[in-house]
Design a protein around this motif. Structure first.
Motif, PDB file in Angstrom:
ATOM      1  N   UNK A 188      -2.666   6.755   3.576  1.00 51.87           N
ATOM      2  CA  UNK A 188      -2.509   7.965   2.757  1.00 51.87           C
ATOM      3  C   UNK A 188      -1.984   9.130   3.598  1.00 51.87           C
ATOM      4  N   UNK A 189      -2.489   9.249   4.835  1.00 51.58           N
ATOM      5  CA  UNK A 189      -2.010  10.317   5.731  1.00 51.58           C
ATOM      6  C   UNK A 189      -0.546  10.088   6.089  1.00 51.58           C
ATOM      7  N   UNK A 190      -0.246   8.803   6.372  1.00 53.25           N
ATOM      8  CA  UNK A 190       1.141   8.463   6.735  1.00 53.25           C
ATOM      9  C   UNK A 190       2.099   8.870   5.632  1.00 53.25           C
ATOM     10  N   UNK A 191       1.735   8.537   4.402  1.00 54.44           N
ATOM     11  CA  UNK A 191       2.631   8.828   3.272  1.00 54.44           C
ATOM     12  C   UNK A 191       2.863  10.338   3.173  1.00 54.44           C
ATOM     13  N   UNK A 192       1.770  11.093   3.324  1.00 56.88           N
ATOM     14  CA  UNK A 192       1.877  12.553   3.217  1.00 56.88           C
ATOM     15  C   UNK A 192       2.784  13.109   4.315  1.00 56.88           C
TER      16      UNK A 192
ATOM     17  N   UNK B 255       0.837  -1.197   0.000  1.00 53.98           N
ATOM     18  CA  UNK B 255       0.000   0.000   0.000  1.00 53.98           C
ATOM     19  C   UNK B 255       0.874   1.250   0.000  1.00 53.98           C
ATOM     20  N   UNK B 256       1.936   1.213   0.814  1.00 54.64           N
ATOM     21  CA  UNK B 256       2.720   2.428   1.055  1.00 54.64           C
ATOM     22  C   UNK B 256       3.579   2.846  -0.136  1.00 54.64           C
ATOM     23  N   UNK B 257       4.185   1.875  -0.826  1.00 54.01           N
ATOM     24  CA  UNK B 257       5.132   2.244  -1.885  1.00 54.01           C
ATOM     25  C   UNK B 257       4.465   3.113  -2.963  1.00 54.01           C
ATOM     26  N   UNK B 258       3.291   2.709  -3.494  1.00 55.72           N
ATOM     27  CA  UNK B 258       2.662   3.582  -4.506  1.00 55.72           C
ATOM     28  C   UNK B 258       2.219   4.933  -3.938  1.00 55.72           C
ATOM     29  N   UNK B 259       1.749   4.953  -2.685  1.00 53.77           N
ATOM     30  CA  UNK B 259       1.348   6.228  -2.077  1.00 53.77           C
ATOM     31  C   UNK B 259       2.550   7.165  -1.954  1.00 53.77           C
ATOM     32  N   UNK B 260       3.653   6.606  -1.493  1.00 53.98           N
ATOM     33  CA  UNK B 260       4.855   7.433  -1.354  1.00 53.98           C
ATOM     34  C   UNK B 260       5.327   7.926  -2.712  1.00 53.98           C
TER      35      UNK B 260
ATOM     36  N   UNK C 144      10.446  14.197   5.873  1.00 58.11           N
ATOM     37  CA  UNK C 144      11.729  13.999   5.184  1.00 58.11           C
ATOM     38  C   UNK C 144      12.194  15.304   4.542  1.00 58.11           C
ATOM     39  N   UNK C 145      11.245  16.128   4.106  1.00 58.48           N
ATOM     40  CA  UNK C 145      11.605  17.402   3.499  1.00 58.48           C
ATOM     41  C   UNK C 145      11.932  18.442   4.574  1.00 58.48           C
ATOM     42  N   UNK C 146      11.045  18.608   5.547  1.00 56.40           N
ATOM     43  CA  UNK C 146      11.170  19.750   6.453  1.00 56.40           C
ATOM     44  C   UNK C 146      12.045  19.476   7.668  1.00 56.40           C
ATOM     45  N   UNK C 147      11.972  18.250   8.199  1.00 55.16           N
ATOM     46  CA  UNK C 147      12.701  17.954   9.435  1.00 55.16           C
ATOM     47  C   UNK C 147      14.066  17.330   9.123  1.00 55.16           C
TER      48      UNK C 147
END
Ligand SMILES: Cc1cc2nc3c(=O)[nH]c(=O)nc-3n(C[C@H](O)[C@H](O)[C@H](O)COP(=O)(O)OP(=O)(O)OC[C@H]3O[C@@H](n4cnc5c(N)ncnc54)[C@H](O)[C@@H]3O)c2cc1C
Ligand SMILES: Nc1ncnc2c1ncn2[C@@H]1O[C@H](COP(=O)(O)O)[C@@H](O)[C@H]1O
Lengths: 324, 261
Positions: free
Chosen positions: B244-248, A309-314, B254-257
């Motif tokens: 989806x929230x986790x990915x965001x 799930x995570x790889x495509x979302x990332x 990774x960008x800001x911190x």
């Protein structure tokens, strides 16, 4: 103090860690006189790039016998540079070539040697270096003898790359007559195994997958993410042994050691032998369904979630961020 | 062909490493010691050359180490080496690999017959130096190929494939040569019980400093002055929420911190 930097190049490509050695040299001694040794064949383009960095002298040995790396002619040529440069310290990248060449140079010149250094503290005429040992489970400090030349290979990505300046030192050419006996070994071919993708040891970002990817096909999701990040793809030994990825991508004790800016571990448990190859990374992200997985002991960020799930979302989040 | 394999005893790769009170060594109580995994490839490769019909007259295993290190020489003998040499003298122990390589070179030169092929491991998994193979080749003034993953020998001609960053190199040389062995070269065997018994009867000679005239002239170039646990990492920050929230959130961190993308 004179510090000689070995500017490793292959096929006209300078090793990425070379510019980091300028920063290391300046950290060791702010007023170091930096010399550069460039060995190979048809070196003009690499030399032109190197001239932008702050070196007092660049020594070049340009010879057909140096086209592909071979330890004996390289050590003879580097020794010839040493005789001109008369350095107190030689720095090389802790790359395959640097690690192959430095011990021969130390044996030949009577120098004190330290491999894969991550910190330096001069102490009078001796030099204390710090290096990881026991696969990163400890660090050791070695004191390199005061009355000898010192040779250190430096772990890639430990020091930031130096920025080019407006320097323009001339290249001093050194001629070497190679002993026939040292030319017995032939390097017949250098063959890329990367088929267009970066090698794990060369990338700033590594996306790695474990046994949990289940087959070679599924690695596609990691390659797609890697493409967005301009990253290399790595794998655990379990994934390589199962044939999901070639052994050239294995990270760990019996694979490659990587120290990228960012290491993303997808479905990798974090066995001690895997950590051996990646715990020196600047930032580690783990994606693993099991919160107790040992990878989380070394990770900076963790997502307890399914990798599929995570790889495509990332991938799409990074695409948005990077405008790709 | 005469083959020398050079082996070291190291803590098992699974071992927990604790720094001893002295601050210059690790705790050894209860530590499981094994043959360095890369050196197993060296011993195995030597035996396979013989098994595959190369005219191998002798396979010798050599180590520098304390009394306990004899165990790995017995392992090498049980795997199939013919005899072993143990440089065992407290005055010759050091963490300076170039110094050890110089001693090894001296011990090798004192042997009645030269070796056509010397096999070492790519690196020892305790100090992770990877220095002894190339340094020894230089002391012996012979060519070497590092990190070998493939080997073919016919007559005196040797072809070796080595792995480098993103590529492989194909090297060729006429013996004598030295190779450092990398994973992928071969699969080391486990010695069988009967072979372990037989190994007890194979010759294992111990060499002291006095048996190596000239060794006193070799000096150490570096010294280990301290050991520490690795710098602690700052701990794992778990990102919570729906995938989806986790990915965001992860990408934001990774960008800001961490500032790595
Ligand atoms: C001498 C020696 C040398 C070795 N050298 C190396 C080496 O160089 N490199 C190396 O990697 N290993 C090496 N090993 C092997 C090592 O001990 C481990 O066996 C190996 O690293 C395990 O690989 P893995 O994490 O992919 O697999 P596993 O141990 O099977 O772990 C899989 C992980 O994936 C997680 N997972 C499962 N499904 C999902 C999902 N859908 N989403 C997210 N997470 C999921 C699980 O929770 C688990 O943590 C060596 C071992 C020995 C003895
Ligand atoms: N004490 C030792 N005695 C004999 N051989 C050694 C010793 N230490 C290292 N070696 C050999 O040199 C290789 C590289 O070791 P190192 O340079 O210590 O990482 C090992 O794989 C062994 O083959």
């Amino acid at each position: 103090m004179i510090i000689l930097i070995f500017a490793e190049q292959r096929q006209g490509h300078r090793h990425g860690a070379v510019t980091q050695l300028f920063t290391a040299a300046q950290a060791i001694s702010a007023d170091a006189e930096i010399h550069v040794a460039l060995l190979g064949h048809q070196l003009n383009p690499v030399a032109a790039e190197l001239q932008k960095y702050p070196a007092a002298k660049i020594y070049g040995v340009d010879h057909a016998e140096l086209e592909l790396y071979r330890p004996q002619p390289y050590v003879q040529a580097l020794d010839a540079v040493l005789k001109q440069s008369k350095p107190h310290l030689v720095l090389l990248p802790a790359s395959f070539m640097g690690r192959d060449l430095a011990p021969r140079l130390a044996a030949r010149t009577g120098a004190a040697l330290a491999t894969d250094c991550i910190a330096f503290t001069p102490q009078g005429d001796s030099l204390i270096v710090t290096r990881p040992v026991y696969a990163g489970k400890a660090t050791a400090q070695l004191k390199l003898a005061a009355d000898r030349l010192k040779i250190c290979s430096v772990r890639p990505n430990t020091f930031a790359a130096a920025a080019p300046t407006s320097g323009n030192s001339a290249v001093e050419k050194i001629t070497v007559n190679f002993d026939a006996a040292t030319l017995r070994l032939k390097n017949n071919q250098w063959a890329s195994t990367s088929s267009g993708v970066k090698d794990v040891t060369e990338a700033d970002i590594v996306v790695s997958g474990g046994r949990s990817l289940k087959n070679a096909d599924n690695f596609k999701i990691l390659y797609e993410l890697a493409a967005v990040l301009d990253a290399a793809v790595g794998a655990s030994r379990a994934a390589c042994d199962a044939g999901y990825q070639p052994h050239s991508r294995q990270v760990g004790l019996t694979g490659k050691t990587v120290t990228p800016k960012l290491y993303l571990a997808f479905g990798i448990d974090g066995a001690i032998q895997h950590l051996a190859g990646m715990r020196g990374s600047k930032c580690i992200v783990a994606i693993n369904t099991k919160k107790e997985a040992p990878i989380y002991n070394v990770a900076d960020y963790g997502c307890v979630a399914d990798l599929f799930t995570m790889a495509p979302l990332l991938k799409s989040e990074f695409q948005n961020l990077l405008g790709k | 062909m005469r083959i020398l394999t050079i082996v070291k005893q190291v803590p098992d790769s699974n071992a927990t490493i604790k720094i001893a009170a002295s601050g210059t060594a690790i705790e050894t109580a209860g530590l499981k010691l094994v043959m360095n995994p890369f050196d197993e490839f060296a011993v195995e490769q030597a035996i396979q050359l013989r098994e595959k019909g190369q005219p191998v007259e002798e396979i010798v295993a050599l180590t520098i180490g304390d009394d306990k290190a004899a165990e790995i020489l017995r392992t090498a003998l049980a795997m199939g080496a013919d005899r072993a040499l143990h440089v065992c003298d407290p005055t010759l122990l050091s963490h300076d690999e170039v110094y050890l390589a110089e001693i090894l070179a001296l011990a090798i030169q004192k042997q009645p017959q030269p070796f056509d092929l010397i096999l070492t491991g790519k690196q020892a998994i305790d100090m992770d130096a990877g220095e002894i193979g190339p340094a020894l080749a230089e002391f012996l003034n012979r060519p070497h190929v590092g990190a070998v993953v493939g080997l073919e020998i016919s007559g005196k001609q040797l072809k070796a494939r080595r792995r480098v960053e993103g590529a492989e190199e194909y090297m060729e040389v006429e013996l004598p040569a030295l190779l450092t062995c990398e994973k992928g070269l071969c699969e080391p065997r486990y010695p069988s019980l009967p072979n372990l018994m037989k190994a007890k009867k194979k010759p294992l000679d111990t060499l002291k400093a006095a048996d190596l005239p000239g060794v006193e002239k070799i000096s150490r170039r570096s010294e280990l002055v301290a050991m520490q646990p690795p710098a602690a990492r700052k701990g794992c920050k778990f990102v919570e929420g729906e995938p989806a929230q986790m990915a965001k959130e992860l990408v934001r961190l990774l960008r800001e911190e961490a500032k790595v993308v």
